[in-house]
Motif scaffolding. Structure first.
Motif, PDB file in Angstrom:
ATOM      1  N   ARG A 333       0.832  -1.205   0.000  1.00 39.46           N
ATOM      2  CA  ARG A 333       0.000   0.000   0.000  1.00 39.46           C
ATOM      3  C   ARG A 333       0.867   1.256   0.000  1.00 39.46           C
ATOM      4  O   ARG A 333       0.565   2.234  -0.686  1.00 39.46           O
ATOM      5  CB  ARG A 333      -0.944  -0.008   1.213  1.00 39.46           C
ATOM      6  N   LEU A 334       1.939   1.224   0.774  1.00 40.32           N
ATOM      7  CA  LEU A 334       2.828   2.387   0.817  1.00 40.32           C
ATOM      8  C   LEU A 334       3.484   2.615  -0.538  1.00 40.32           C
ATOM      9  O   LEU A 334       3.707   3.772  -0.938  1.00 40.32           O
ATOM     10  CB  LEU A 334       3.882   2.183   1.902  1.00 40.32           C
ATOM     11  N   GLY A 335       3.761   1.546  -1.263  1.00 36.77           N
ATOM     12  CA  GLY A 335       4.317   1.702  -2.606  1.00 36.77           C
ATOM     13  C   GLY A 335       3.355   2.431  -3.534  1.00 36.77           C
ATOM     14  O   GLY A 335       3.787   3.274  -4.339  1.00 36.77           O
ATOM     15  N   ARG A 336       2.080   2.116  -3.427  1.00 37.06           N
ATOM     16  CA  ARG A 336       1.096   2.838  -4.255  1.00 37.06           C
ATOM     17  C   ARG A 336       1.008   4.299  -3.841  1.00 37.06           C
ATOM     18  O   ARG A 336       0.879   5.194  -4.692  1.00 37.06           O
ATOM     19  CB  ARG A 336      -0.261   2.148  -4.146  1.00 37.06           C
ATOM     20  N   LEU A 337       1.105   4.545  -2.540  1.00 37.90           N
ATOM     21  CA  LEU A 337       1.083   5.930  -2.065  1.00 37.90           C
ATOM     22  C   LEU A 337       2.324   6.677  -2.541  1.00 37.90           C
ATOM     23  O   LEU A 337       2.245   7.858  -2.911  1.00 37.90           O
ATOM     24  CB  LEU A 337       1.001   5.936  -0.537  1.00 37.90           C
ATOM     25  N   ARG A 338       3.458   5.998  -2.552  1.00 38.08           N
ATOM     26  CA  ARG A 338       4.680   6.633  -3.038  1.00 38.08           C
ATOM     27  C   ARG A 338       4.527   7.061  -4.499  1.00 38.08           C
ATOM     28  O   ARG A 338       5.015   8.128  -4.895  1.00 38.08           O
ATOM     29  CB  ARG A 338       5.877   5.697  -2.878  1.00 38.08           C
ATOM     30  N   GLU A 339       3.856   6.253  -5.319  1.00 37.38           N
ATOM     31  CA  GLU A 339       3.634   6.634  -6.710  1.00 37.38           C
ATOM     32  C   GLU A 339       2.779   7.893  -6.800  1.00 37.38           C
ATOM     33  O   GLU A 339       3.019   8.760  -7.648  1.00 37.38           O
ATOM     34  CB  GLU A 339       2.999   5.478  -7.480  1.00 37.38           C
ATOM     35  N   ARG A 340       1.758   7.993  -5.949  1.00 38.47           N
ATOM     36  CA  ARG A 340       0.958   9.235  -5.919  1.00 38.47           C
ATOM     37  C   ARG A 340       1.852  10.419  -5.568  1.00 38.47           C
ATOM     38  O   ARG A 340       1.743  11.511  -6.147  1.00 38.47           O
ATOM     39  CB  ARG A 340      -0.174   9.118  -4.890  1.00 38.47           C
ATOM     40  N   TRP A 341       2.734  10.204  -4.573  1.00 40.92           N
ATOM     41  CA  TRP A 341       3.640  11.273  -4.151  1.00 40.92           C
ATOM     42  C   TRP A 341       4.578  11.666  -5.287  1.00 40.92           C
ATOM     43  O   TRP A 341       4.815  12.865  -5.519  1.00 40.92           O
ATOM     44  CB  TRP A 341       4.434  10.791  -2.928  1.00 40.92           C
ATOM     45  N   ARG A 342       5.120  10.691  -6.000  1.00 39.43           N
ATOM     46  CA  ARG A 342       6.028  11.007  -7.109  1.00 39.43           C
ATOM     47  C   ARG A 342       5.329  11.851  -8.164  1.00 39.43           C
ATOM     48  O   ARG A 342       5.944  12.720  -8.785  1.00 39.43           O
ATOM     49  CB  ARG A 342       6.554   9.712  -7.721  1.00 39.43           C
ATOM     50  N   ARG A 343       4.050  11.566  -8.394  1.00 39.95           N
ATOM     51  CA  ARG A 343       3.270  12.346  -9.373  1.00 39.95           C
ATOM     52  C   ARG A 343       2.779  13.672  -8.794  1.00 39.95           C
ATOM     53  O   ARG A 343       2.122  14.434  -9.497  1.00 39.95           O
ATOM     54  CB  ARG A 343       2.076  11.516  -9.858  1.00 39.95           C
ATOM     55  N   ARG A 344       3.081  13.918  -7.513  1.00 36.85           N
ATOM     56  CA  ARG A 344       2.607  15.120  -6.803  1.00 36.85           C
ATOM     57  C   ARG A 344       1.078  15.211  -6.891  1.00 36.85           C
ATOM     58  O   ARG A 344       0.504  16.273  -7.107  1.00 36.85           O
ATOM     59  CB  ARG A 344       3.281  16.387  -7.341  1.00 36.85           C
ATOM     60  N   GLU A 345       0.446  14.097  -6.665  1.00 44.15           N
ATOM     61  CA  GLU A 345      -0.979  13.929  -6.936  1.00 44.15           C
ATOM     62  C   GLU A 345      -1.800  14.025  -5.656  1.00 44.15           C
ATOM     63  O   GLU A 345      -1.427  13.508  -4.612  1.00 44.15           O
ATOM     64  CB  GLU A 345      -1.173  12.545  -7.566  1.00 44.15           C
ATOM     65  N   SER A 346      -2.938  14.691  -5.742  1.00 48.48           N
ATOM     66  CA  SER A 346      -3.967  14.629  -4.715  1.00 48.48           C
ATOM     67  C   SER A 346      -5.319  14.660  -5.422  1.00 48.48           C
ATOM     68  O   SER A 346      -5.411  15.081  -6.585  1.00 48.48           O
ATOM     69  CB  SER A 346      -3.866  15.812  -3.741  1.00 48.48           C
ATOM     70  N   PRO A 347      -6.385  14.221  -4.765  1.00 48.87           N
ATOM     71  CA  PRO A 347      -7.697  14.271  -5.414  1.00 48.87           C
ATOM     72  C   PRO A 347      -8.089  15.666  -5.894  1.00 48.87           C
ATOM     73  O   PRO A 347      -8.817  15.805  -6.880  1.00 48.87           O
ATOM     74  CB  PRO A 347      -8.642  13.774  -4.315  1.00 48.87           C
ATOM     75  N   ALA A 348      -7.593  16.717  -5.225  1.00 56.29           N
ATOM     76  CA  ALA A 348      -7.950  18.077  -5.620  1.00 56.29           C
ATOM     77  C   ALA A 348      -7.526  18.380  -7.046  1.00 56.29           C
ATOM     78  O   ALA A 348      -8.221  19.116  -7.771  1.00 56.29           O
ATOM     79  CB  ALA A 348      -7.325  19.087  -4.661  1.00 56.29           C
ATOM     80  N   GLY A 349      -6.386  17.840  -7.481  1.00 56.83           N
ATOM     81  CA  GLY A 349      -5.930  18.100  -8.844  1.00 56.83           C
ATOM     82  C   GLY A 349      -6.901  17.575  -9.873  1.00 56.83           C
ATOM     83  O   GLY A 349      -7.221  18.259 -10.858  1.00 56.83           O
TER      84      GLY A 349
END
Length: 366
Positions: A333-349
């Motif tokens: 799960r943390l690996g998937r979260l890390r990918e979101r972080w690498r993309r600088r991604e949040s639902p707001a975008g």
């Protein structure tokens, strides 16, 4: 702390829209409308060992109407102005079970909403109305009641916000250690919350940042609450960090309150794994008893697009990953979260992109 058992729960506040008439709140939706939906959902008495009912009996089910209660001069309930709904899971022995339970209960809720003209939406701040006005003004009994704690005093602020409480507890942590974890998570909250941001609208359109909820709420209200068995160990803080447990199942609970609502329960699972890693971590030095309001406001505007914020969040993911070395499901799960972080991604975008492309978002039309 290898091998220690964790337990998890999720409390998810739900914003609603009228299918044909925009965002639903206390100005155009009644308590009785929403309570009728709750009444149609199942009640399981065995939930009560896990979930607090409250003084008014409104919270008898996993689902309930969330709002601001008004009382007469003798303390009898007069009305409840609704802001939306909330669904709570029982306490589970794994993140997977808690996330699955939330998904199941959201599906049951969607089935009951079907045909009512209401549906769920994923947004963490009322997109059309920034302020809930207390009308009429509080009477003498209400004023006294609302001074019981910093959270009661600021309870009206939650009428504009929607977010989760992500709950976890760990066996063999004594109460002093639980308080220390609460102080650690409070310190690092500004670098945790950008992963969840989902409130880019206020007063009818984009406000220029990513989390109006964080900008308005965190600092005045807590980032974390920890629940202790009694008065011993309670800290005098505004907002609170500690609270006396209201039922046995709450003793030792660490409740992270600063994330925005997430459109997909899977993100809650990823965030719970991150929190688990930070509980297990023994290297991070930062501690605060109350949240840094100014830093939260800054982060609410810039999110992970800011290089310093992005780096700080990455350091927390690194620390959690090291601490989770023997927990493969959490690492996945943390690996998937890390990918979101690498993309600088949040639902707001994604919400802003949809709005700018001409789609209605959370009842707002471009």
């Amino acid at each position: 702390m290898p091998g220690r058992a964790f337990r998890y729960g999720i409390e998810h506040e739900i914003a609603l829209v009228h299918v044909d008439d925009g965002f639903a709140d206390y100005t155009n939706t009644s308590f009785d409308q929403l309570q009728a939906v709750v009444d149609a959902l199942p009640e399981d008495p065995s939930d009560l060992a896990h979930l607090r009912v409250g003084d008014q009996g409104i919270k008898r089910k996993r689902w309930y109407v969330e709002g601001y209660e008004r009382f007469d001069e003798q303390g009898a309930l007069v009305r409840c102005d609704p802001k939306g709904l909330e669904v709570r899971t029982r306490i589970h022995d794994s993140i997977e079970a808690a996330v699955d339970a939330l998904r199941t209960d959201l599906r049951l809720l969607d089935a009951e909403l079907d045909g009512t003209g209401l549906r769920r939406t994923a947004v963490s701040f009322n997109p059309v109305r920034s302020e809930y006005r207390i009308e009429p003004p509080l009477n003498a009994w209400e004023r006294a009641h609302r001074q019981d704690s910093p959270e009661e005093r600021t309870a009206h602020l939650h009428m504009s916000t929607y977010g989760p409480d992500l709950n976890l507890s760990c066996d063999l942590l004594d109460e002093a250690a639980v308080v220390d974890v609460g102080r650690k998570l409070t310190y690092y909250s500004p670098w945790l919350v950008p992963l969840s941001f989902s409130s880019p609208f206020r007063d009818g359109g984009p406000w220029g940042g990513l989390s109006a909820r964080t900008a308005v709420r965190t600092g005045v209200r807590p980032a974390v609450l920890v629940f202790l068995s009694g008065e011993d160990g309670q800290l005098d803080a505004d907002p609170s960090l500690t609270q006396v447990a209201r039922l046995p199942a709450e003793v030792g609970r660490i409740e992270f309150k600063a994330f925005d609502s997430c459109p997909d329960p899977e993100l809650y699972g990823e965030l719970l794994s991150l929190l688990t890693g930070l509980v297990l971590d023994e290297t991070l030095p930062g501690r605060r008893t109350t949240p840094d309001a100014g830093l939260h406001k800054h982060v609410a505007g810039v999110g992970l697009a800011d290089d310093e914020v992005h780096a700080g969040t990455g350091e927390l993911i690194d620390a959690a990953e090291r601490a989770l070395a023997d927990r493969p499901a959490d690492l996945a799960r943390l690996g998937r979260l890390r990918e979101r972080w690498r993309r600088r991604e949040s639902p707001a975008g994604a919400m802003l992109a949809a709005y700018r492309s001409g789609e209605p978002v959370a009842g707002l039309h471009p």
